[in-house]
Design an enzyme around this catalytic site. Structure first.
Site, PDB file in Angstrom:
ATOM      1  N   GLU A 114      20.446  23.878   5.071  1.00 34.38           N
ATOM      2  CA  GLU A 114      19.522  22.783   5.419  1.00 34.38           C
ATOM      3  C   GLU A 114      18.869  22.250   4.147  1.00 34.38           C
ATOM      4  OE1 GLU A 114      16.719  24.721   8.013  1.00 34.38           O
ATOM      5  OE2 GLU A 114      18.353  25.622   9.166  1.00 34.38           O
ATOM      6  N   LYS A 116      15.821  21.542   1.737  1.00 34.43           N
ATOM      7  CA  LYS A 116      14.497  22.138   1.559  1.00 34.43           C
ATOM      8  C   LYS A 116      13.538  20.995   1.228  1.00 34.43           C
ATOM      9  CE  LYS A 116      11.813  25.796  -0.216  1.00 34.43           C
ATOM     10  NZ  LYS A 116      10.676  24.905  -0.268  1.00 34.43           N
ATOM     11  N   ASP A 118      10.309  18.791   0.391  1.00 30.97           N
ATOM     12  CA  ASP A 118       9.143  18.998  -0.464  1.00 30.97           C
ATOM     13  C   ASP A 118       7.914  18.507   0.289  1.00 30.97           C
ATOM     14  OD1 ASP A 118       7.729  19.732  -2.621  1.00 30.97           O
ATOM     15  OD2 ASP A 118       8.423  18.141  -3.959  1.00 30.97           O
ATOM     16  N   TYR A 226      10.049  17.148  10.299  1.00 36.71           N
ATOM     17  CA  TYR A 226      11.437  17.581  10.493  1.00 36.71           C
ATOM     18  C   TYR A 226      11.436  19.059  10.881  1.00 36.71           C
ATOM     19  CZ  TYR A 226      12.611  13.120   8.546  1.00 36.71           C
ATOM     20  OH  TYR A 226      12.709  11.773   8.355  1.00 36.71           O
ATOM     21  N   LYS A 316      16.907  26.600  -5.089  1.00 35.91           N
ATOM     22  CA  LYS A 316      16.069  25.526  -5.613  1.00 35.91           C
ATOM     23  C   LYS A 316      16.780  24.701  -6.683  1.00 35.91           C
ATOM     24  CE  LYS A 316      11.769  25.556  -4.903  1.00 35.91           C
ATOM     25  NZ  LYS A 316      10.778  26.564  -5.054  1.00 35.91           N
ATOM     26  N   CYS A 410      -3.257  -2.711 -34.943  1.00 32.48           N
ATOM     27  CA  CYS A 410      -1.889  -2.481 -34.476  1.00 32.48           C
ATOM     28  C   CYS A 410      -1.219  -1.449 -35.389  1.00 32.48           C
ATOM     29  CB  CYS A 410      -1.124  -3.804 -34.497  1.00 32.48           C
ATOM     30  SG  CYS A 410       0.651  -3.587 -34.278  1.00 32.48           S
ATOM     31  N   CYS A 413       1.585  -3.500 -37.527  1.00 32.55           N
ATOM     32  CA  CYS A 413       1.319  -4.557 -38.505  1.00 32.55           C
ATOM     33  C   CYS A 413      -0.145  -4.628 -38.940  1.00 32.55           C
ATOM     34  CB  CYS A 413       1.763  -5.912 -37.956  1.00 32.55           C
ATOM     35  SG  CYS A 413       0.666  -6.538 -36.676  1.00 32.55           S
ATOM     36  N   CYS A 428      -1.439  -6.320 -29.499  1.00 34.34           N
ATOM     37  CA  CYS A 428      -1.540  -6.612 -30.922  1.00 34.34           C
ATOM     38  C   CYS A 428      -1.679  -8.125 -31.058  1.00 34.34           C
ATOM     39  CB  CYS A 428      -0.262  -6.137 -31.606  1.00 34.34           C
ATOM     40  SG  CYS A 428       0.033  -6.956 -33.164  1.00 34.34           S
ATOM     41  N   CYS A 434       3.994  -9.628 -36.429  1.00 36.00           N
ATOM     42  CA  CYS A 434       4.222  -8.215 -36.095  1.00 36.00           C
ATOM     43  C   CYS A 434       5.716  -7.902 -35.949  1.00 36.00           C
ATOM     44  CB  CYS A 434       3.494  -7.885 -34.795  1.00 36.00           C
ATOM     45  SG  CYS A 434       3.691  -6.172 -34.325  1.00 36.00           S
TER      46      CYS A 434
END
Ligand code: 5U1
Length: 678
Positions: A114, A116, A118, A226, A316, A410, A413, A428, A434
């Protein structure tokens, strides 16, 4: 009407409504129109009004709901909720199978496999088919009474009905509550829109939703249940295998996702490999698969070891969350100047890959997480999703941890970093200067509606950057001095070089509006550039314009006005602009606003014009100061309607917007000195 017929009709409506609710809320895939749903709902309500005594306990029309609780009651599980041992690779899976074979020598073993999920394990009690209690797993011995909350889960039967199977006196079903991926994304979009905190992952969202003391909140969450097992059934269902018992549960309306039966552990391994690949395509988050001995007698013989069954194991997937430490935070400058913080992590394996960098999106996210250099963080990665920092652990914070601040300059530059109020992203201000923004700035600068230098943007820009020939857009006008270097570019022959140089030369004669647009100032599109050109007339006037003057310009909003100021305050940008002008870029003076009788007016052109294209009509209007929009609204000054004008004409007539046909339009243009050959 006969009572049994009424009950049958009610039950059918309840079942159909539950299916549609599930499709809409949980799977985010509505199967019927809202109006059809309402119709069915009202049919059920009408039946209940005529026969209140027959109203079914699980009717969706009962919206009163339970009062919010002050706390959850503790419940002792009659049959403890077990945990599962884990295996992580084929070797460990084989060891699990070997232990079983040793305890059941010479027996044929089948495995039920089946997903698993979470999510969160819960237990549901049904007495004579009615859901009477829902309990969290808790520590396996005792859990919390979440009955009112589980009653809001849409795919979970509140009453067991079956035409084929007798309803047991007592049935205790175990399974997992979760939020499918589609519902999770929808929920987070909704929370974000409301300015509320989003959930980091579907599991947290499911846990947070299920543990609400007010079931009215739980009801708004797209939870799904489920089923994966039966803890008690009186009288006994009598099935020999777990697979049969799971299929039997479906008879009563339980969903139990797919499960598979295999004759060998090698086939179980193949399923694991298959699921590893399919994982990201599934509608739900899973963290592995559960492998169970299918035969219930064999399960009983195998028994338990330290509260976990010997007959089942969780296989797992590699971990999707892991702890690590933040070594540094770098600021990356994107192509449009956006500064994005990137956490450099002590490398850690998450979901089968090593993660050493994670984006933190923006400074707001850093503040939200309160992440500091040296902090221990949880890094989460699910399926193919990009890893992210889910949580900071302040309890592990070292004394010498360092707070993170937005850089003032920045990192590429050195231009000032700007972040207008109300904006989430810092940028920036280096613009054209730049290096990080260079390729985009160049592509934009040479594009058709800007300086219109054919071929450069899509064909040569990258190669020119690699050859270090373009430090900024002004270098374009010095490329003619590097013919030899240009010829080294792949597929660049004498002819291409000449075409490129000719095209660059030709672009020097432009319009003030195109030049402003080409500079790539944030927020300044074609129309705004034209308005700025018309309003300020000269580059000097625009460069020196103050905030108030900019804000008064048609089409320039408050934020764009600030961006324009930022642009012309950056010395690098001024230097590039000066070099462009020095290279010979020039234009004719724009038409002064005083000579623009349609200044600031909004016009729309639609339909087919016989003497010109819509583009030409648009240019004529723009030359007179009008703004040409794509849609008619109450603010539209006038609609120019050619043949087959369609819905825009209808709308203009409805709103009382004046309409000009082609003849009238040409006559008006002629009056203002605009003709097809001007
Ligand atoms: N799919 C699935 N998940 N899950 C979890 N089956 C399953 N079975 C479990 C658990 C804890 O336990 C039984 C083996 C008792």
């Amino acid at each position: 009407m006969d009572q049994t017929i009424v009950v049958a009709q009610m039950r059918q409506l309840i079942q159909v409504l539950a299916q549609h609710n599930h499709a809409y809320y949980v799977m985010d895939q509505p199967t019927i129109e809202d109006s059809e749903y309402d119709q069915l709902f009202h049919q059920l309500k009408a039946l209940e009004q005529q026969h209140p005594e027959l109203t079914q306990p699980d009717t969706p029309t009962n919206t009163v709901g339970a009062k919010a609780l002050s706390k959850f009651e503790t419940i002792t599980h009659v049959v403890p909720m077990l945990s599962l041992g884990n295996v992580f690779d084929q070797q460990e899976l084989n060891d699990f199978a070997r232990r079983i074979e040793e305890r059941l020598p010479n027996q044929k073993i089948q495995y039920d496999v089946e997903l698993k999920f979470d999510g969160l394990a819960i237990s549901l009690w049904y007495e004579h088919g009615v859901l009477v209690r829902g309990v969290t797993r808790g520590d396996g011995e005792t859990g919390e009474d979440i009955t009112e909350n589980v009653k809001t889960i849409r795919n979970l039967p509140k009453m067991l009905c079956s035409d084929n199977v007798p309803i047991p006196e007592l049935l205790e079903v175990r399974g997992e509550v979760l939020i499918p991926k589609a519902g999770f994304n929808k929920l987070n979009r909704h929370l974000k829109k409301k300015g509320e905190k989003e959930f980091a992952n579907p599991r947290n969202a499911a846990a947070g939703s299920l543990r609400q003391l007010d079931s009215q909140i739980t009801k708004t969450r797209p939870l799904a249940f489920y089923a994966y097992g039966i803890a008690q059934c009186k009288p006994s269902h009598g099935f020999k295998t777990i697979a049969e018992s799971l299929d039997w549960l479906k008879e009563f309306g339980f969903e139990n996702y797919d499960h598979w039966v295999f004759d060998s552990i090698e086939d179980v391994q193949k399923k694991y490999d298959e699921l590893t690949n399919q994982r990201s395509d599934l509608s739900v988050e899973i963290d592995g698969m559960v492998v169970k001995v299918n035969n219930i007698d064999q399960q009983l013989k195998l028994g338990f070891v330290s509260r976990a069954p010997r007959w089942a194991v969780a296989y797992k997937f590699p971990a999707v969350a892991a702890l690590t430490t933040v070594e540094n935070i770098d600021w990356q400058v994107g192509r449009t100047g956006t500064l994005t913080p990137v956490a450099r992590l002590n490398p850690v394996a998450v979901g089968g890959v090593t993660v050493s960098n994670v984006t933190l999106h923006n400074i707001g996210e850093i503040h939200r997480l309160d992440v500091r250099l040296g902090d221990t963080v949880s890094v989460y990665r699910s399926g193919d999703v990009i890893p992210k920092v889910e949580k900071v652990w302040p309890e592990f914070r070292p004394v010498d941890s360092v707070e993170v601040h937005l850089p003032e300059q920045c990192p590429v530059c050195d231009s000032p970093v700007v972040m207008p109020e109300g904006e989430a992203l810092a940028r920036c201000s280096g613009g054209l200067y730049c290096a990080a923004q260079r390729i985009e700035a160049i592509r934009h600068f040479v594009s058709r509606k800007a300086m219109d230098i054919e071929g450069l943007g899509d064909r040569w820009a990258e190669s020119l950057l690699h050859l270090d020939l373009l430090k900024d857009v002004a270098d374009i006008y010095h490329l003619h001095a590097h013919r030899e270097k240009l010829l080294t570019i792949e597929k660049m022959g004498e002819k291409s070089v000449q075409n490129l140089i000719d095209s660059i030369e030709k672009s020097k004669k432009t319009s003030f509006a195109s030049f402003i647009f080409a500079l790539g100032i944030r927020g300044v599109g074609e129309t705004t550039a034209r308005m700025l050109a018309n309003t300020f007339q000269t580059l000097d006037a625009l460069r020196n314009a103050d905030l108030d003057a900019l804000k008064k310009t048609p089409d320039v909003g408050d934020i764009t006005a600030e961006w324009i100021i930022d642009f012309f305050q950056a010395p690098h940008n001024l230097e590039v602009v000066d070099r462009l002008i020095a290279a010979g870029i020039h234009w004719d003076a724009p038409i002064a606003p005083t000579r623009q009788p349609l200044n600031g007016e909004s016009w729309v052109v639609t339909g087919t014009l016989s003497s010109m294209g819509r583009d030409e009509a648009t240019q004529m209007l723009q030359a007179l100061g009008a703004r040409v929009s794509g849609s008619v609204s109450a603010k539209t000054k006038c609609l120019v309607a050619g043949e087959k004008a369609g819905s825009k004409l209808d709308k203009a007539e409805k709103l009382g917007v004046p309409v000009l046909d082609e003849q009238a339009f040409l006559a008006l243009m002629a009056e203002y000195g605009q003709s097809l050959d001007t």
